[in-house]
Write a protein that holds these residues in place. Structure first.
Motif, mmCIF file in Angstrom:
data_model
loop_
_atom_site.group_PDB
_atom_site.id
_atom_site.type_symbol
_atom_site.label_atom_id
_atom_site.label_comp_id
_atom_site.label_asym_id
_atom_site.label_seq_id
_atom_site.Cartn_x
_atom_site.Cartn_y
_atom_site.Cartn_z
ATOM 1 N N ARG A 1 -9.237 0.029 -1.643
ATOM 2 C CA ARG A 1 -7.810 0.126 -1.382
ATOM 3 C C ARG A 1 -7.269 1.494 -1.762
ATOM 4 N N ILE A 2 -7.734 2.018 -2.892
ATOM 5 C CA ILE A 2 -7.269 3.339 -3.320
ATOM 6 C C ILE A 2 -7.664 4.398 -2.326
ATOM 7 N N ASN A 3 -8.912 4.344 -1.849
ATOM 8 C CA ASN A 3 -9.359 5.319 -0.867
ATOM 9 C C ASN A 3 -8.597 5.178 0.455
ATOM 10 N N SER A 4 -8.261 3.954 0.825
ATOM 11 C CA SER A 4 -7.558 3.758 2.085
ATOM 12 C C SER A 4 -6.146 4.299 2.046
ATOM 13 N N VAL A 5 -5.470 4.178 0.887
ATOM 14 C CA VAL A 5 -4.100 4.682 0.802
ATOM 15 C C VAL A 5 -4.068 6.181 0.539
ATOM 16 N N LEU A 6 -5.118 6.707 -0.079
ATOM 17 C CA LEU A 6 -5.140 8.138 -0.356
ATOM 18 C C LEU A 6 -5.659 8.940 0.828
ATOM 19 N N GLY A 7 -6.616 8.391 1.542
ATOM 20 C CA GLY A 7 -7.221 9.136 2.625
ATOM 21 C C GLY A 7 -7.874 10.390 2.084
ATOM 22 N N ALA A 8 -7.495 11.522 2.658
ATOM 23 C CA ALA A 8 -8.035 12.802 2.216
ATOM 24 C C ALA A 8 -7.103 13.462 1.225
ATOM 25 N N ASP B 1 0.823 -1.207 0.000
ATOM 26 C CA ASP B 1 0.000 0.000 0.000
ATOM 27 C C ASP B 1 0.858 1.260 0.000
ATOM 28 N N THR B 2 2.038 1.185 0.589
ATOM 29 C CA THR B 2 2.915 2.363 0.627
ATOM 30 C C THR B 2 3.359 2.764 -0.777
ATOM 31 N N VAL B 3 3.501 1.783 -1.672
ATOM 32 C CA VAL B 3 3.904 2.105 -3.038
ATOM 33 C C VAL B 3 2.807 2.902 -3.730
ATOM 34 N N ALA B 4 1.566 2.454 -3.611
ATOM 35 C CA ALA B 4 0.457 3.190 -4.215
ATOM 36 C C ALA B 4 0.286 4.557 -3.568
ATOM 37 N N ALA B 5 0.481 4.623 -2.256
ATOM 38 C CA ALA B 5 0.329 5.899 -1.551
ATOM 39 C C ALA B 5 1.347 6.917 -2.038
ATOM 40 N N ASP B 6 2.545 6.460 -2.382
ATOM 41 C CA ASP B 6 3.574 7.369 -2.888
ATOM 42 C C ASP B 6 3.380 7.669 -4.367
ATOM 43 N N ALA B 7 2.938 6.670 -5.128
ATOM 44 C CA ALA B 7 2.867 6.827 -6.576
ATOM 45 C C ALA B 7 1.696 7.697 -7.025
ATOM 46 N N LEU B 8 0.556 7.598 -6.348
ATOM 47 C CA LEU B 8 -0.621 8.331 -6.816
ATOM 48 C C LEU B 8 -0.449 9.849 -6.764
ATOM 49 N N PRO B 9 0.078 10.425 -5.667
ATOM 50 C CA PRO B 9 0.300 11.871 -5.702
ATOM 51 C C PRO B 9 1.307 12.286 -6.771
ATOM 52 N N LEU B 10 2.352 11.469 -6.984
ATOM 53 C CA LEU B 10 3.318 11.775 -8.034
ATOM 54 C C LEU B 10 2.662 11.720 -9.406
ATOM 55 N N ALA B 11 1.804 10.731 -9.593
ATOM 56 C CA ALA B 11 1.103 10.618 -10.870
ATOM 57 C C ALA B 11 0.194 11.817 -11.107
ATOM 58 N N LEU B 12 -0.485 12.261 -10.079
ATOM 59 C CA LEU B 12 -1.351 13.434 -10.205
ATOM 60 C C LEU B 12 -0.541 14.659 -10.592
ATOM 61 N N GLY B 13 0.660 14.779 -10.020
ATOM 62 C CA GLY B 13 1.506 15.922 -10.347
ATOM 63 C C GLY B 13 2.034 15.898 -11.767
ATOM 64 N N ARG B 14 2.033 14.726 -12.408
ATOM 65 C CA ARG B 14 2.533 14.613 -13.767
ATOM 66 C C ARG B 14 1.427 14.570 -14.810
ATOM 67 N N ALA B 15 0.187 14.570 -14.375
ATOM 68 C CA ALA B 15 -0.943 14.552 -15.302
ATOM 69 C C ALA B 15 -1.335 15.980 -15.657
#
Length: 213
Positions: A204-211, A178-192
């Motif tokens: 799972r996505i909501n749990s790793v992203l939280g708010a 889950d830590t990999v997704a938690a780190d990757a999703l904000p980075l992906a958002l910054g590159r979109a």
């Protein structure tokens, strides 16, 4: 606030039929419906259409020219428009079906007129077969294709920080901690630049992203 699974559509166009979450590779995968674009689709491995350069804007003949000692026209002080935040699309899929969902999203993006060089695909678990194949020739060759920017580029979440921004980023949450997704999703958002598509288990996505995203 946590993401709520949306109908599998890309918000640049009309909605398609409601999709059923994928439970595995054999189950049907939600298909986003990207909006039309003026350019013809260009498939990976094939050269896309050459776009002509925009015409050079010339000053009108009767434009006022400031004489020596006289002030010229005042420069515009209007602030530049703020960059719009990218849209976020969540396509429900199991870890086993997330990569298939991402592939279908890419196919539909290309069919809608997106250039292959506009799309970046990130995986959180097993690498995409294309990335595995290209890395077998060495990292120099792999990153040279990234820098060329003329094809869809597939990257593991561990190296996404090195990838350049692209208009569309597709994330396949196909396993991994889950830590990999938690780190990757904000980075992906910054590159979109315009659109972030996340394929995976909504809980799972909501749990790793939280708010976060």
């Amino acid at each position: 606030m946590p993401l709520i699974p949306e109908e599998p559509q890309i918000h640049e166009s009309a909605q398609g039929p409601r999709a059923t979450p994928a439970s595995g590779r054999t189950a049907p995968t939600p298909r986003p419906v990207p909006g039309p674009r003026p350019a013809a689709p260009s498939r990976p491995g094939r050269p896309g259409p050459v776009r002509p350069a925009p015409p050079v804007q010339r000053a009108p003949r009767d434009a006022a020219v400031a004489k020596p000692g006289q002030p010229g026209p005042a420069a515009s002080t209007a602030p530049a428009p703020a960059t719009a935040a990218p849209q976020i699309q969540l396509i429900p899929a199991s870890p086993e079906g997330a990569l298939d969902a991402a592939e279908e999203a890419v196919d539909l993006l290309l069919d809608s007129g997106r250039s292959p060089g506009e799309v970046l695909v990130i995986t959180t678990g097993e690498q995409h077969p294309w990335a595995t194949h290209e890395l077998s020739f060495g990292e120099a060759s792999y990153w040279a294709q990234h820098d060329a920017g003329d094809d869809v580029f597939y990257a593991d979440a561990s190296i996404v920080s090195r990838a350049a921004a692209r208009p569309v980023v597709v994330v396949a949450v196909n396993g991994g901690p889950d830590t990999v997704a938690a780190d990757a999703l904000p980075l992906a958002l910054g590159r979109a630049g315009a659109l972030l598509i996340v394929c995976g288990d909504p809980q799972r996505i909501n749990s790793v992203l939280g708010a976060g995203v």
